[in-house]
Design a protein around this motif. Structure first.
Motif, PDB file in Angstrom:
ATOM      1  N   MET A  70       0.826  -1.199   0.000  1.00 46.68           N
ATOM      2  CA  MET A  70       0.000   0.000   0.000  1.00 46.68           C
ATOM      3  C   MET A  70       0.863   1.252   0.000  1.00 46.68           C
ATOM      4  SD  MET A  70      -3.049  -0.967   2.676  1.00 46.68           S
ATOM      5  CE  MET A  70      -4.095  -2.408   2.449  1.00 46.68           C
ATOM      6  N   PRO A  71       1.070   1.877  -1.154  1.00 47.87           N
ATOM      7  CA  PRO A  71       1.774   3.165  -1.184  1.00 47.87           C
ATOM      8  C   PRO A  71       0.881   4.250  -0.571  1.00 47.87           C
ATOM      9  CG  PRO A  71       1.668   2.116  -3.364  1.00 47.87           C
ATOM     10  CD  PRO A  71       0.696   1.413  -2.497  1.00 47.87           C
ATOM     11  N   ALA A  72       1.455   5.095   0.252  1.00 48.49           N
ATOM     12  CA  ALA A  72       0.674   6.152   0.907  1.00 48.49           C
ATOM     13  C   ALA A  72       0.240   7.219  -0.091  1.00 48.49           C
ATOM     14  CB  ALA A  72       1.497   6.784   2.028  1.00 48.49           C
ATOM     15  N   SER A  73      -0.782   7.964   0.300  1.00 52.81           N
ATOM     16  CA  SER A  73      -1.297   9.048  -0.533  1.00 52.81           C
ATOM     17  C   SER A  73      -0.292  10.194  -0.629  1.00 52.81           C
ATOM     18  CB  SER A  73      -2.614   9.581   0.048  1.00 52.81           C
ATOM     19  OG  SER A  73      -3.587   8.573   0.104  1.00 52.81           O
ATOM     20  N   TRP A  74      -0.565  11.100  -1.532  1.00 50.77           N
ATOM     21  CA  TRP A  74       0.218  12.321  -1.705  1.00 50.77           C
ATOM     22  C   TRP A  74       0.280  13.073  -0.372  1.00 50.77           C
ATOM     23  CZ3 TRP A  74       2.712  14.311  -5.996  1.00 50.77           C
ATOM     24  CH2 TRP A  74       3.042  15.679  -5.992  1.00 50.77           C
ATOM     25  N   ALA A  75       1.483  13.425   0.037  1.00 45.69           N
ATOM     26  CA  ALA A  75       1.694  14.236   1.239  1.00 45.69           C
ATOM     27  C   ALA A  75       1.227  13.543   2.514  1.00 45.69           C
ATOM     28  CB  ALA A  75       1.013  15.600   1.102  1.00 45.69           C
ATOM     29  N   THR A  76       1.171  12.202   2.483  1.00 47.29           N
ATOM     30  CA  THR A  76       0.688  11.442   3.635  1.00 47.29           C
ATOM     31  C   THR A  76       1.703  10.370   3.997  1.00 47.29           C
ATOM     32  OG1 THR A  76      -1.579  11.792   2.851  1.00 47.29           O
ATOM     33  CG2 THR A  76      -1.260  10.113   4.533  1.00 47.29           C
ATOM     34  N   PRO A  77       1.976  10.155   5.294  1.00 46.42           N
ATOM     35  CA  PRO A  77       2.961   9.135   5.687  1.00 46.42           C
ATOM     36  C   PRO A  77       2.361   7.732   5.701  1.00 46.42           C
ATOM     37  CG  PRO A  77       2.163  10.287   7.619  1.00 46.42           C
ATOM     38  CD  PRO A  77       1.523  10.963   6.436  1.00 46.42           C
ATOM     39  N   ASN A  78       3.217   6.755   5.978  1.00 50.15           N
ATOM     40  CA  ASN A  78       2.835   5.355   5.861  1.00 50.15           C
ATOM     41  C   ASN A  78       1.828   4.881   6.900  1.00 50.15           C
ATOM     42  OD1 ASN A  78       4.413   4.805   8.267  1.00 50.15           O
ATOM     43  ND2 ASN A  78       6.225   4.900   6.964  1.00 50.15           N
ATOM     44  N   LEU A  89      -2.488  20.418  -4.577  1.00 49.99           N
ATOM     45  CA  LEU A  89      -1.430  19.414  -4.681  1.00 49.99           C
ATOM     46  C   LEU A  89      -0.044  20.031  -4.499  1.00 49.99           C
ATOM     47  CD1 LEU A  89      -2.814  17.346  -7.680  1.00 49.99           C
ATOM     48  CD2 LEU A  89      -2.612  16.581  -5.316  1.00 49.99           C
ATOM     49  N   LEU A  90       0.183  21.171  -5.148  1.00 47.05           N
ATOM     50  CA  LEU A  90       1.492  21.806  -5.042  1.00 47.05           C
ATOM     51  C   LEU A  90       1.765  22.293  -3.618  1.00 47.05           C
ATOM     52  CD1 LEU A  90       1.441  23.819  -8.389  1.00 47.05           C
ATOM     53  CD2 LEU A  90       2.898  21.843  -7.866  1.00 47.05           C
ATOM     54  N   GLY A  91       0.758  22.892  -2.997  1.00 47.60           N
ATOM     55  CA  GLY A  91       0.940  23.384  -1.639  1.00 47.60           C
ATOM     56  C   GLY A  91       1.246  22.268  -0.654  1.00 47.60           C
ATOM     57  N   ALA A  92       0.489  21.162  -0.760  1.00 49.04           N
ATOM     58  CA  ALA A  92       0.739  20.028   0.134  1.00 49.04           C
ATOM     59  C   ALA A  92       2.105  19.405  -0.152  1.00 49.04           C
ATOM     60  CB  ALA A  92      -0.372  18.990  -0.026  1.00 49.04           C
ATOM     61  N   GLY A  93       2.493  19.376  -1.435  1.00 51.86           N
ATOM     62  CA  GLY A  93       3.797  18.823  -1.790  1.00 51.86           C
ATOM     63  C   GLY A  93       4.940  19.633  -1.231  1.00 51.86           C
ATOM     64  N   HIS A  94       4.851  20.968  -1.327  1.00 51.76           N
ATOM     65  CA  HIS A  94       5.902  21.823  -0.775  1.00 51.76           C
ATOM     66  C   HIS A  94       5.985  21.684   0.745  1.00 51.76           C
ATOM     67  CE1 HIS A  94       7.478  23.969  -4.200  1.00 51.76           C
ATOM     68  NE2 HIS A  94       6.261  24.278  -4.621  1.00 51.76           N
ATOM     69  N   LEU A  95       4.831  21.481   1.377  1.00 49.92           N
ATOM     70  CA  LEU A  95       4.796  21.415   2.838  1.00 49.92           C
ATOM     71  C   LEU A  95       5.416  20.131   3.373  1.00 49.92           C
ATOM     72  CD1 LEU A  95       3.697  22.836   5.414  1.00 49.92           C
ATOM     73  CD2 LEU A  95       1.597  21.506   5.096  1.00 49.92           C
ATOM     74  N   THR A  96       5.276  19.039   2.620  1.00 45.90           N
ATOM     75  CA  THR A  96       5.646  17.727   3.177  1.00 45.90           C
ATOM     76  C   THR A  96       6.758  17.012   2.424  1.00 45.90           C
ATOM     77  OG1 THR A  96       3.954  16.620   1.827  1.00 45.90           O
ATOM     78  CG2 THR A  96       3.300  17.375   4.030  1.00 45.90           C
ATOM     79  N   GLY A  97       7.245  17.582   1.316  1.00 46.18           N
ATOM     80  CA  GLY A  97       8.222  16.834   0.537  1.00 46.18           C
ATOM     81  C   GLY A  97       9.198  17.700  -0.234  1.00 46.18           C
ATOM     82  N   ARG A  98       9.929  17.041  -1.129  1.00 44.70           N
ATOM     83  CA  ARG A  98      10.966  17.665  -1.925  1.00 44.70           C
ATOM     84  C   ARG A  98      10.698  17.382  -3.401  1.00 44.70           C
ATOM     85  NH1 ARG A  98      12.125  14.888   2.162  1.00 44.70           N
ATOM     86  NH2 ARG A  98      12.504  12.995   0.928  1.00 44.70           N
ATOM     87  N   PHE A  99      10.580  18.432  -4.206  1.00 46.14           N
ATOM     88  CA  PHE A  99      10.187  18.290  -5.606  1.00 46.14           C
ATOM     89  C   PHE A  99      11.334  17.755  -6.452  1.00 46.14           C
ATOM     90  CE2 PHE A  99       6.316  21.252  -6.249  1.00 46.14           C
ATOM     91  CZ  PHE A  99       5.753  20.797  -5.067  1.00 46.14           C
ATOM     92  N   GLY A 100      11.003  16.794  -7.329  1.00 51.48           N
ATOM     93  CA  GLY A 100      11.946  16.360  -8.343  1.00 51.48           C
ATOM     94  C   GLY A 100      11.873  17.254  -9.560  1.00 51.48           C
TER      95      GLY A 100
END
Length: 539
Positions: free
Chosen positions: A74-82, A196-207
């Motif tokens: 089960m891969p976690a959702s966008w900006a969501t942990p395992n 999506l972009l806001g949650a991505g910036h908050l929780t991760g690192r963009f490729g």
């Protein structure tokens, strides 16, 4: 400013939902091993593609197994942990003996790497997780399934197409076509992109690819980066899914703000192996989110039966093809053998000339069973009206949890800025079930214009409830030259009460989308050889 407010409101809703989901599971130590009710839960790191470390939770039944256990990844959702799926995973492990590995996708939280938006690296990661689980748990490689919500759903479908070890998937609130999700009918889904972009910036690192997509979006060059979305769309991998014979369960919400459901109905119809489609009221991930926490949920319970049937060989009574829909304004699930059967017949209505029927009545055209004379009718573009698709995430969640629809007072919709057509009242009520379709000639005064079509259920006093909507943007055309608009609206299931009408509203501005309507007139028209029609699917 308005778009920023909408995104903040949506983020707040997600935080509340995810907070209620994640708080209980977060109490244990990150790498500790806990045991409860015959299940162990342990944190670990799994080497992904290129050696990237992926943070994971492994949920496994206790005791010895007589044979290798079935595996669910089960891969976690966008900006969501395992920890997203720990509740559901514990139930699956305890009740059916699955080994479940839930992991945080690369680029998010403490998983290494950069966000690749379900690219090749994400698929390679999922395959590496399967390898690791077979080597390091009691699971075997002969019975493998994948499940996920949103981002996890997309990665699951793409991995199943690439790896024939994956026998069954449950893809919930996922996408089939990222182009249609981000750019429906050449209209930028701005609220979805900002979320999506806001949650991505908050929780991760963009490729690099995600950075390119964001730059193109912000510089109004979205079409230049769409090639990145095409290669990440499961709809372009259906041949591989069919060849692999993957058993595919798809579940989505009627009002999904990110991944509208028509792409899922199209994908479902193209699948040739075992398949099931479930559509319910709500917005992105809301129909399934509490089921992920292990709470009672029809979609997750059906997914468990789906895996039991196709991984464990249990007879769960699920046909090789099946559709379940829950009406937007109802609670009972309705079952059909395929998507085509959801619609009993199509009621094609002719759009007639909008006119003022009496001194106090606003201009309204008919949705008639009879053809009328040729007509042309103009509105001004670039100004909003009361008609709208609602607030991203908020409106759909209210519909799903409380059956509160997006509403409008149709008499107060400004006829200078919108065109309106209505049926006569349905004396015995009706059920709209399937995909409505609008066909009309449009002549913009400018090179580009955005149009937003809304279908409402309207009561005797003029109060409307939104049944379906769809954007379309006409770009780079010759001003003053007619163009044919032929668009399917969102699929829907709606029970129209006795004495209510169907009303179609078309205007040029909607706060959810980036519009190209800068002013000038838009002329709608109908002629004998090019009639304007609305096809209404009836159950």
């Amino acid at each position: 400013m308005r778009r920023r407010i909408l995104s903040s409101a949506a983020a707040s809703l997600i935080a509340v939902l995810c907070g209620s989901l994640l708080a209980p599971a977060a109490s244990g130590a990150p790498d500790g091993v806990t045991e409860h009710a015959g299940v162990t839960v342990r944190g670990t790191s799994i080497p992904g593609a290129g050696g990237v470390s992926l943070r994971a939770k492994v949920i496994e039944p206790t005791g010895e197994a007589a044979e290798p256990r079935p595996l669910l990844v089960m891969p976690a959702s966008w900006a969501t942990p395992n920890i997203e799926y720990v509740g559901a995973a514990a139930r699956l492990a305890y009740e059916s003996g699955y080994v479940v590995v839930s992991y945080t996708a690369r680029g998010f939280y403490t998983s290494e790497g950069e966000i690749e938006v379900a690219g090749e690296e994400d698929v390679a990661d999922a395959r590496k997780v399967i390898d690791w689980a077979v080597a390091n748990t009691s699971a075997g490689a002969e019975r493998v399934g994948m499940a996920g919500i949103s981002y996890g759903a997309g990665i699951s479908a793409l991995t199943a197409a690439a790896d024939d070890r994956v026998d069954a998937i449950a893809a919930m609130s996922g996408w089939a076509d990222l182009v249609e999700s981000l750019y429906p009918n050449r209209t930028v889904n701005a609220s979805g992109a900002e979320l999506l972009l806001g949650a991505g910036h908050l929780t991760g690192r963009f490729g690099d690819d995600l950075s390119e997509l964001e730059t193109a979006y912000r510089e109004h060059r979205t079409e230049e980066a769409l090639y990145l979305a095409e290669e990440r769309s499961p709809a372009n991998r259906i041949e591989r899914l069919n060849a692999n014979g993957t058993a595919v369960l798809l579940a989505n919400a009627w009002q999904d703000s990110l991944f509208p459901p028509k792409q899922m109905t199209d994908m479902f119809s193209a699948l040739e192996g075992p398949k099931r489609l479930m559509l319910a009221p709500g917005d992105h991930a809301t129909p399934e989110i509490f089921g992920a926490a292990g709470l009672p949920n029809h979609i997750w319970e059906t997914a468990a039966r789906w895996f039991d049937q196709w991984l464990r060989g249990e007879d769960e009574g699920l046909a090789d093809s099946g559709v379940e829909v829950q009406p937007l304004n109802g609670s009972e699930w309705h079952r059909y053998p395929d998507w085509r059967s959801v619609t009993g017949h199509t009621d094609t209505r002719n759009l007639t000339a909008p006119e003022q029927r009496h001194l106090l009545a606003p201009e309204t055209g008919g949705l008639s069973t009879e053809r009328g004379p040729d007509w042309r009718h103009s509105i001004d573009s670039g100004d909003p009206t009361l008609a709208n698709s609602g607030i991203v995430m908020i409106s759909g969640a209210l519909q799903g949890f409380a059956r509160i629809p997006v509403g409008v007072s149709v008499p107060l919709v400004d006829r200078d800025d919108a065109a309106v057509w209505a049926t006569e009242p349905y004396a015995e009520g009706a059920t709209v079930s399937g995909t409505p379709r609008l066909r009309v000639d449009v002549t913009p005064e400018d090179e580009s214009v955005s149009l937003f079509a809304y279908l409402y259920d309207v009561g005797p006093l003029g109060g409307g409830s939104l049944i379906s909507h769809k954007p379309v943007t006409l770009r780079d055309g010759a001003p003053g030259v007619p163009r044919r608009v032929d668009i399917p609206l969102r699929p829907t299931s709606w029970q129209l009460p006795e004495g209510h009408r169907l009303v179609l509203v078309v205007d040029t501005v909607d706060g959810r989308y980036r519009d190209e309507s800068s002013g000038g007139e838009v002329v709608f028209g109908s002629s004998a050889d090019r009639p304007a029609t609305l096809s209404v699917p009836m159950g």
